[in-house]
Scaffold this motif. Sequence first.
Motif, short mmCIF file in Angstrom:
data_model
loop_
_atom_site.label_atom_id
_atom_site.label_comp_id
_atom_site.label_asym_id
_atom_site.label_seq_id
_atom_site.Cartn_x
_atom_site.Cartn_y
_atom_site.Cartn_z
N THR A 22 0.83 -1.21 0.00
CA THR A 22 0.00 0.00 0.00
C THR A 22 0.86 1.26 0.00
OG1 THR A 22 -0.20 -0.09 2.41
CG2 THR A 22 -1.97 -1.09 1.12
N LEU A 25 1.84 1.72 -3.57
CA LEU A 25 0.71 2.24 -4.34
C LEU A 25 0.47 3.71 -4.03
CD1 LEU A 25 -1.81 -0.73 -4.22
CD2 LEU A 25 -0.46 0.06 -6.16
N GLY A 26 0.63 4.09 -2.75
CA GLY A 26 0.49 5.50 -2.39
C GLY A 26 1.54 6.35 -3.07
N LEU A 28 2.78 5.80 -5.96
CA LEU A 28 2.40 5.95 -7.37
C LEU A 28 1.17 6.82 -7.57
CD1 LEU A 28 2.92 2.27 -8.56
CD2 LEU A 28 4.40 4.23 -9.00
N ARG A 29 0.26 6.83 -6.59
CA ARG A 29 -1.02 7.49 -6.78
C ARG A 29 -1.08 8.95 -6.32
NH1 ARG A 29 -4.90 6.39 -9.71
NH2 ARG A 29 -6.41 6.95 -8.16
N ARG A 36 3.64 11.83 -1.21
CA ARG A 36 4.32 10.57 -1.49
C ARG A 36 5.31 10.21 -0.38
NH1 ARG A 36 5.55 11.12 -7.96
NH2 ARG A 36 3.37 11.04 -8.58
#
Length: 108
Positions: A22, A25-26, A28-29, A36
């Motif tokens: 996660t 993913l954080g 990247l998102r 980030r």
Amino acid sequence: MSMLLHWFSEACLLAGSFLLLTGALGFLRFPDLFSRIHACGVAETLATSLILLALLLKSDAAMPQIKLLLIFLFLMFSGPAASQALAKAAWHVGLRPNGPPTKPGVRR
């Protein structure tokens, strides 16, 4: 009792792996560098704590347990400090949250 420790350590390994995923993913998102850094820093600190706890439960000798505790202490001090240093360096360069970079030395 050893079966309970085995399952608890496996649960800690799975939870730590999930938190690392996660955090990635954080990274990247999220839109800006500061978000980030926060996502990776928080997820990394808790995930490595859980993984080291699982390894601590799985080890049966005293010396590996002492080494794991020393690794834990090092990571608890160095991880947040590295995140803070990275964010502070980005701020001094002129990068601001959710905005375009400014020139160094220019204040809003």
